[in-house]
Each structure stands twice: as C-alpha cells, then as structure tokens.
Write a protein that holds these residues in place. Structure first.
Motif, PDB file in Angstrom:
ATOM      1  N   GLU A 156       0.718  -0.840   0.031  1.00  0.00           N
ATOM      2  CA  GLU A 156      -0.033  -0.260  -0.164  1.00  0.00           C
ATOM      3  C   GLU A 156       1.037   1.126  -0.040  1.00  0.00           C
ATOM      4  O   GLU A 156       1.084   1.949   0.856  1.00  0.00           O
ATOM      5  N   PRO A 157       1.358   1.112  -0.650  1.00  0.00           N
ATOM      6  CA  PRO A 157       3.113   2.729  -0.628  1.00  0.00           C
ATOM      7  C   PRO A 157       1.975   3.757  -1.450  1.00  0.00           C
ATOM      8  O   PRO A 157       2.730   4.975  -0.005  1.00  0.00           O
ATOM      9  N   THR A 158       1.184   3.633  -1.986  1.00  0.00           N
ATOM     10  CA  THR A 158       0.245   5.569  -1.678  1.00  0.00           C
ATOM     11  C   THR A 158      -0.944   5.957  -0.401  1.00  0.00           C
ATOM     12  O   THR A 158      -1.786   7.024  -0.638  1.00  0.00           O
ATOM     13  N   ALA A 159      -0.852   5.548   0.281  1.00  0.00           N
ATOM     14  CA  ALA A 159      -2.123   5.166   1.298  1.00  0.00           C
ATOM     15  C   ALA A 159      -1.600   6.729   1.887  1.00  0.00           C
ATOM     16  O   ALA A 159      -0.161   6.476   2.209  1.00  0.00           O
ATOM     17  N   GLY A 160      -2.649   7.307   1.898  1.00  0.00           N
ATOM     18  CA  GLY A 160      -1.984   8.497   2.463  1.00  0.00           C
ATOM     19  C   GLY A 160      -1.249   9.590   1.599  1.00  0.00           C
ATOM     20  O   GLY A 160      -1.152  10.893   2.707  1.00  0.00           O
ATOM     21  N   LEU A 161      -1.172   9.271   0.732  1.00  0.00           N
ATOM     22  CA  LEU A 161      -0.277  10.128  -0.272  1.00  0.00           C
ATOM     23  C   LEU A 161      -1.194  11.257  -0.531  1.00  0.00           C
ATOM     24  O   LEU A 161      -2.577  10.911  -0.958  1.00  0.00           O
ATOM     25  N   ASP A 162      -0.687  12.847  -1.269  1.00  0.00           N
ATOM     26  CA  ASP A 162      -1.469  13.346  -1.417  1.00  0.00           C
ATOM     27  C   ASP A 162      -1.179  13.310  -3.130  1.00  0.00           C
ATOM     28  O   ASP A 162      -0.627  12.061  -3.683  1.00  0.00           O
ATOM     29  N   VAL A 163      -1.829  14.346  -3.989  1.00  0.00           N
ATOM     30  CA  VAL A 163      -1.733  13.281  -5.454  1.00  0.00           C
ATOM     31  C   VAL A 163      -0.039  13.990  -6.290  1.00  0.00           C
ATOM     32  O   VAL A 163       0.143  13.032  -7.121  1.00  0.00           O
ATOM     33  N   PRO A 164       0.008  14.932  -5.740  1.00  0.00           N
ATOM     34  CA  PRO A 164       1.522  15.575  -5.691  1.00  0.00           C
ATOM     35  C   PRO A 164       3.083  14.059  -5.547  1.00  0.00           C
ATOM     36  O   PRO A 164       3.553  13.647  -5.927  1.00  0.00           O
ATOM     37  N   SER A 165       2.138  13.645  -4.167  1.00  0.00           N
ATOM     38  CA  SER A 165       3.183  12.872  -3.823  1.00  0.00           C
ATOM     39  C   SER A 165       3.126  11.610  -4.365  1.00  0.00           C
ATOM     40  O   SER A 165       4.163  10.460  -4.531  1.00  0.00           O
ATOM     41  N   ARG A 166       2.115  11.099  -4.654  1.00  0.00           N
ATOM     42  CA  ARG A 166       1.443   9.943  -5.463  1.00  0.00           C
ATOM     43  C   ARG A 166       2.503   9.704  -7.118  1.00  0.00           C
ATOM     44  O   ARG A 166       2.663   8.856  -7.281  1.00  0.00           O
ATOM     45  N   ILE A 167       2.693  10.695  -7.577  1.00  0.00           N
ATOM     46  CA  ILE A 167       2.674  10.648  -8.661  1.00  0.00           C
ATOM     47  C   ILE A 167       3.963  10.923  -8.766  1.00  0.00           C
ATOM     48  O   ILE A 167       4.835   9.912  -9.441  1.00  0.00           O
ATOM     49  N   GLU A 168       4.879  11.428  -7.678  1.00  0.00           N
ATOM     50  CA  GLU A 168       6.417  11.113  -7.393  1.00  0.00           C
ATOM     51  C   GLU A 168       6.587  10.083  -6.814  1.00  0.00           C
ATOM     52  O   GLU A 168       7.523   9.342  -8.162  1.00  0.00           O
ATOM     53  N   LEU A 169       6.203   9.159  -6.387  1.00  0.00           N
ATOM     54  CA  LEU A 169       6.093   7.693  -6.334  1.00  0.00           C
ATOM     55  C   LEU A 169       6.083   7.042  -7.362  1.00  0.00           C
ATOM     56  O   LEU A 169       7.388   6.095  -7.606  1.00  0.00           O
ATOM     57  N   HIS A 170       5.470   7.197  -8.429  1.00  0.00           N
ATOM     58  CA  HIS A 170       4.948   6.154  -8.878  1.00  0.00           C
ATOM     59  C   HIS A 170       6.156   6.622 -10.600  1.00  0.00           C
ATOM     60  O   HIS A 170       6.452   5.577 -10.686  1.00  0.00           O
ATOM     61  N   ASN A 171       6.655   7.760 -10.235  1.00  0.00           N
ATOM     62  CA  ASN A 171       7.508   8.513 -11.114  1.00  0.00           C
ATOM     63  C   ASN A 171       9.011   7.361 -10.945  1.00  0.00           C
ATOM     64  O   ASN A 171       9.817   7.053 -11.396  1.00  0.00           O
ATOM     65  N   LEU A 172       9.074   6.944  -9.587  1.00  0.00           N
ATOM     66  CA  LEU A 172      10.022   6.831  -8.939  1.00  0.00           C
ATOM     67  C   LEU A 172      10.146   5.265  -9.306  1.00  0.00           C
ATOM     68  O   LEU A 172      11.071   4.625  -9.097  1.00  0.00           O
ATOM     69  N   MET A 173       8.973   4.726  -8.912  1.00  0.00           N
ATOM     70  CA  MET A 173       9.321   2.980  -9.319  1.00  0.00           C
ATOM     71  C   MET A 173       9.514   2.849 -10.269  1.00  0.00           C
ATOM     72  O   MET A 173       9.824   1.783 -10.559  1.00  0.00           O
ATOM     73  N   ARG A 174       8.938   3.588 -11.420  1.00  0.00           N
ATOM     74  CA  ARG A 174       9.233   3.795 -13.055  1.00  0.00           C
ATOM     75  C   ARG A 174      10.499   3.848 -13.408  1.00  0.00           C
ATOM     76  O   ARG A 174      11.214   2.926 -14.006  1.00  0.00           O
ATOM     77  N   GLU A 175      11.310   4.665 -12.539  1.00  0.00           N
ATOM     78  CA  GLU A 175      13.395   5.531 -13.186  1.00  0.00           C
ATOM     79  C   GLU A 175      13.438   2.990 -12.359  1.00  0.00           C
ATOM     80  O   GLU A 175      14.868   3.440 -12.487  1.00  0.00           O
ATOM     81  N   LEU A 176      13.340   3.015 -10.638  1.00  0.00           N
ATOM     82  CA  LEU A 176      12.965   1.458 -10.084  1.00  0.00           C
ATOM     83  C   LEU A 176      13.056   0.685 -11.111  1.00  0.00           C
ATOM     84  O   LEU A 176      14.444  -0.061 -11.819  1.00  0.00           O
ATOM     85  N   GLN A 177      11.961   0.683 -12.408  1.00  0.00           N
ATOM     86  CA  GLN A 177      12.395  -0.799 -12.998  1.00  0.00           C
ATOM     87  C   GLN A 177      12.892  -0.178 -14.646  1.00  0.00           C
ATOM     88  O   GLN A 177      13.480  -1.567 -14.554  1.00  0.00           O
ATOM     89  N   THR A 178      13.025   0.803 -14.732  1.00  0.00           N
ATOM     90  CA  THR A 178      14.414   1.207 -15.772  1.00  0.00           C
ATOM     91  C   THR A 178      15.733   0.200 -15.288  1.00  0.00           C
ATOM     92  O   THR A 178      15.653  -0.016 -16.386  1.00  0.00           O
ATOM     93  N   ALA A 179      15.622   0.623 -14.356  1.00  0.00           N
ATOM     94  CA  ALA A 179      16.927   0.511 -13.565  1.00  0.00           C
ATOM     95  C   ALA A 179      17.829  -1.478 -13.412  1.00  0.00           C
ATOM     96  O   ALA A 179      18.037  -1.894 -13.465  1.00  0.00           O
ATOM     97  N   GLY A 180      15.782  -1.825 -13.295  1.00  0.00           N
ATOM     98  CA  GLY A 180      16.406  -3.434 -13.407  1.00  0.00           C
ATOM     99  C   GLY A 180      15.388  -3.626 -12.507  1.00  0.00           C
ATOM    100  O   GLY A 180      15.709  -4.923 -12.286  1.00  0.00           O
ATOM    101  N   THR A 181      15.006  -2.843 -11.544  1.00  0.00           N
ATOM    102  CA  THR A 181      13.970  -2.847 -10.638  1.00  0.00           C
ATOM    103  C   THR A 181      13.210  -4.179  -9.731  1.00  0.00           C
ATOM    104  O   THR A 181      12.232  -3.941 -10.827  1.00  0.00           O
TER     105      THR A 181
END
Lengths: 305, 269
Positions: A156-181
């Motif tokens: 539940e990584p985005t539970a309690g996050l506001d919209v900008p934080s949620r977008i930032e988290l999703h961007n971070l997840m995509r970056e991690l995925q691109t790096a092979g995570t």
C-alpha cells in the motif's frame, strides 16, 4: 528464456485452523512490476511477509533471487527493500538518523538525495512521530530503496499520500523498474495497479483466482464496454435504434450511451448510422471495463461461494 | 561509522531525547537521591554510610528494570522489530544496545551521586575504587539482564509494569537499600536473597568499603554474574520479532531460570 526473480510454488500458510494461503504458485520476472490484489484477508500480507522472510511457510517453496527467505535471511536482506504497511520506525528517530541507521546496517553510504527527492529535505531533523502520515510513508520508502535492492516489496505505498506525492512515487517506481528493479506491489487501489503493474494476481480466500496483465484480465471479464456518443442533430435520439453487440442504452447529458460486448462493430455501425442520417459527430468515447470493475466481478461472484 | 556504533549512538541520544526515558534515567533517580539525602540524613543518620551504593542501585533499578523494557515492548508492538529484521538488525543488537546505553546513562548518574554525596550529605566515598567499579558493573549487568528478559516475556506494557514492580518494590523494601540486610528477620532475609539489590549492596560493602559484609561478597559477585549471564542468554533465546510470537523458541516461563543463581544463594547462604 524467462528470468524469474521470484518463484512461488504451492505456497501454503496456516494460522491454527485458518488456511490463509492455500497452495498458490506464481513467478515474477526481472524488472517486472507485479501487483498483488485482493480483499482484506485474502492472503496478500501472508504471502508478502513470507517472501520478506518474516514468516516461515507451512508448505511449498519460495525463492527470491534464488534465496530461500525463511532459511537465508542474511543473504536476503541486501536483495530486498521493503516498505511495510505500518510504520516500522521508532518514534524518536529523526529523518536523517533513519537514513544513516538503515544504510549502516546494509553497509552502504547514506543516500540523502533520496530524502530530497521525496520532499523530506526540509524535515531532516524532525522526529518520526512529528511527521504527517504521508511523510512517514515517504521516509519508509526512502530507507527501503536506499541500498538499491534488486527486489522491492511495496505494501500500500500510496495510502495516505496526496496527489503530487503519489505521482512522484509512481515516477520513482518507473525509474526503479527501468533500472532493472523488480517490484511487488500490494495495493487496494485498482487504478494504481492498472496504471503501474505489468501483471497482477488476484487473491481470494488464499487462492489465486485470476492472473495476467491488467488488459488481459479486463478483456476476459463479462464487463461491458461503454460507448458514449454526442451528435449535433437528433440521429441517435430514438432508443429503438439497434446496433450490433449492444445490450443496454442510456441517455445522459446530451450523450447516447451504449453498453457493448464487442465495441468494434458497435462503433462502426454508429458512425455509419450518423453519416446516413446526415448528422455530425461531435464526441465519441470508448471506455473499456476497468480493472476495478473486473476485480469486483471476480471477488463478488466468487466471494459468496 | 559501523552499524553497531550508529545504532548505539541513536539509542543513547534517544535516552536523552525521549521524555519518559529522560525522567526514568536521570530525573527520577536524581530527584529521589536529593530528597532522601535531605530527609534521611536527618531522620536516619546511619543511612549516610550506605547512601552512595543505595542510590546507585536505586538508579540502576530505575533505568534497567523500570525503564528499559517499555520502549522494547512498544517497539515490538508497533512492528519496528519487523522492519529491523528485514534490514538485517540482529536480535542481539536490538536487546543489548539499549541495555548498554542505559548502563552508560547510569554511569553518568552514578558519577553525579558519587561526586556530590560526600560534599552535600557527608556520605563516605568508596575506599576501594576497583571494587566499587566492579560492584557497579555487576549490578548494572545483572539488572539490565532482568530488564531485557522482562521486555521479552511481557506481552504488553501493562505486563511490563507488573514484572518490573515485582522486582523493584521488594528491592526498595528488603533489598538493603533502606534497611540493612543484617537487620531483616530471617524469613525476609531469605526473600531478600532473591533480589539483585541485596547482592549489590553486600558486594559494595565487602568490595568497595572493606566493611563487614553480611555474607561473603564473593558469593554476591558470582550470583550477580551468573544471574546476568543467564538473563541475557534467556532474553536472546526467548526474543520474538513481533507480537504474534511466531518466532519465539521457548515458553516465557523459561525466564524463571534467570532466578536460579539467586535461588542457589537462598539455599547456600
């Protein structure tokens, strides 16, 4: 050749008389975001915690990058990063201390830039209990990724996050995925799972009842595609007009809304009809069934069994 | 800075930062020290003779038996140990680092008491300093072991209060802090031998003051050492990572084994 990072075979977890997870099997490939979905009590947390080495399985086998989580916890700790659903940090721990503390145990230098990236730089000296719920989750995420683990578990990584934080988290997840995570994402947010996950598994009462890409899952359901059409003239105003594969018709806010089991022929026929009537098409929207609708369909029909 | 040093530094600062820990580690023992210093020197002048060890043992009991277990139980209940386990923090560090930092806080308190009691209240300072340091370390080790054990076997902070008071209150009354062990009736003195405070005070009189101890202080040294080792070992053995106790290796009643050296003392002394 498939490069599986996580292998779950006939995994079973029992608490007394309760079978929390009943012989489930799945694999997750390197660099994949894998969504684990299900209502409360479906077995998601038991599965995640067993993969994280917090619980021992009662049957079957688990492997994370070739490591058995229950037997090789020392090897596992640098391979995984975990953002637990609950805090997991002491109340009096400051933001910068948390980064130093966990990085020291992983034998890496503190990654303070992650705190900056997740909007925590201005709260470096703040104690954990003074942070808002959203900031607490961001800090938990920052320390989870700080040692650059090849596998991440996000509960539940985005539970309690506001919209900008949620977008930032999703961007971070995509970056991690691109790096092979590889990311295992347990969430109740179907929109998030649909947007982020490459594949999902839906758990219900300890069993996997559906698995596949979000598109595959929504395509296999009985859900109807919604075709909303707005025209300049009254060519669609007669509800008795029939189009192929349409099972329901509704009118709302100048739109004629058709629920179709096969939207291709339906849309073609509507356009042909509008032209034949000498009318002009203003707007046409096709909305396929969402993962949430499919999830509710699966859990609703099987939940009562 | 390695992980252990980092963890130690964090826990030590927490002891000053956390208001409850600050109260129990410093304000409570030093406040009682000041109050008893003012009262007892008037009401019971002989108390001055044992004031320094009595107040140090009181501070150690406050810091270890009363204060040490609560944050550990709260952390376990809040799922913090799960996070520690995932990130490779060993169980031994989770238990021993707070115990060591508590002992370090007690060193500060003991230093304040030892330095000020002769000046403020005319208490005699220790004669044998190596013996005094040995008495302090043994007492702190034995009591910290019990504190760790209480944290491991307590299912909640309410249970902590129960177990802690079972040691703390008798220690105050029959542990030789207020009333000398030699003045206790036989039955009570046998119960008193089950308490680390009794052996701490006896060891102090024999080792640090070269006074006539109630019984051979070597026994007290051995009992405190064995009690500390058993408590530490049992605390690590019985440690569990979360409130569901899925990883606990033995029944909590095994913790009673930590009292074995004290029980042997009751039989032999």
């Amino acid at each position: 050749m498939n490069d599986y990072v996580i292998k779950v075979r006939d995994f079973r977890k029992v608490y007394g008389d309760l079978v929390a997870v009943d012989s489930i099997s799945f694999e997750v490939q390197r660099g994949e975001i894998f969504g684990l979905l299900g209502p409360n009590g479906a077995g998601k947390t038991s599965t995640l915690e067993s993969l994280e080495g917090l619980r021992a399985p009662d049957g079957g086998s688990l492997q994370v990058m070739g490591v058995d989580p229950a037997r090789e916890s020392r090897k596992l700790r640098n391979l995984i990063g975990v953002q637990l659903q609950t805090s997991g940090l002491p109340d009096s721990m400051r933001v910068d201390e948390a980064m130093r503390f966990f990085c020291a145990y992983h034998g890496v230098a503190p990654h303070y830039h992650l705190l900056d990236r997740l909007g925590l730089a201005e709260r470096m000296g703040a104690q954990y209990h003074t942070l808002s719920a959203g900031l607490q989750r961001r800090l938990a995420l920052a320390v989870a990724v700080a040692h650059n683990p090849p596998v991440m578990f996000l509960d539940e990584p985005t539970a309690g996050l506001d919209v900008p934080s949620r977008i930032e988290l999703h961007n971070l997840m995509r970056e991690l995925q691109t790096a092979g995570t590889t990311i295992i994402l347990a969430t109740h947010d179907m929109a998030e799972a649909e947007k982020m996950a490459d594949r999902v598994a839906i758990l219900l009462r300890g069993k996997i009842v559906a698995t596949g890409t979000p598109r595959e899952l929504t395509a296999t359901g009985a859900g109807l595609t919604k075709v909303s059409v707005r025209t300049e003239g009254p060519s669609l105003s007669d509800p008795s007009i029939t189009f192929p594969a349409v099972s329901q018709v509704a009118f709302k806010d100048d739109y004629a809304i058709y629920y179709s089991t096969d939207p291709g022929p339906t849309v073609s026929a509507i356009i042909v009809h509008i032209e034949a009537q000498g009318d002009t098409l203003i707007d046409l929207r096709v909305e396929r069934p969402s993962l949430e609708e499919r999830f509710l369909e699966i859990t609703g029909t099987r939940g009562g069994q | 800075m390695n992980a252990f040093a980092n963890h130690f530094s964090f826990e030590f600062r927490t002891g000053m930062r956390d208001k409850t820990l600050l109260l129990m580690n410093y304000l409570f023992p030093l406040g009682v020290y000041a109050m008893l210093g003012l009262l007892m020197t008037e009401l019971n002048p002989p108390f001055v003779e044992t004031m320094i060890p009595a107040m140090i043992v009181f501070a150690i009991l406050s810091g270890t038996v009363l204060s040490l277990p609560n944050p550990l139980v709260t952390a376990r209940e809040a799922g913090i140990f799960r996070s520690y386990k995932i990130n490779g923090v060993p169980a031994t560090s989770i238990l021993t680092i707070p115990a060591l930092t508590t002992i370090l806080h007690m060193v500060v308190v003991a230093a304040i008491i030892t330095a000020t009691a002769p000046l403020l209240f005319g208490a005699p300072p220790p004669i044998n300093w190596p013996g005094f340091i040995l008495f302090f370390l043994l007492t702190a080790f034995a009591c910290a072991g019990l504190g760790m054990l209480i944290s491991v076997i307590s299912s909640s902070t309410r249970a902590v209060v129960l177990w802690s008071q079972l040691i703390f209150l008798p220690s105050m009354m029959i542990g030789g802090l207020m009333i000398p062990f030699s003045m206790l009736p036989d039955a009570l003195s046998k119960v008193g031998l089950l308490l680390p405070a009794t052996h701490a005070m006896n060891a102090f009189q024999g080792l640090a003051q070269n006074q006539g101890a109630a019984f051979d202080p070597l026994w007290s040294v051995l009992i405190l050492l064995a009690g500390g080792i058993l408590s530490l070992g049992l605390a690590i053995y019985l440690f569990c990572w979360d409130r569901l106790n899925t990883t606990r290796r033995g029944h909590p009643t095994l913790a009673l084994l930590a009292l074995l050296p004290y029980g042997v003392g009751v039989v032999l002394l």
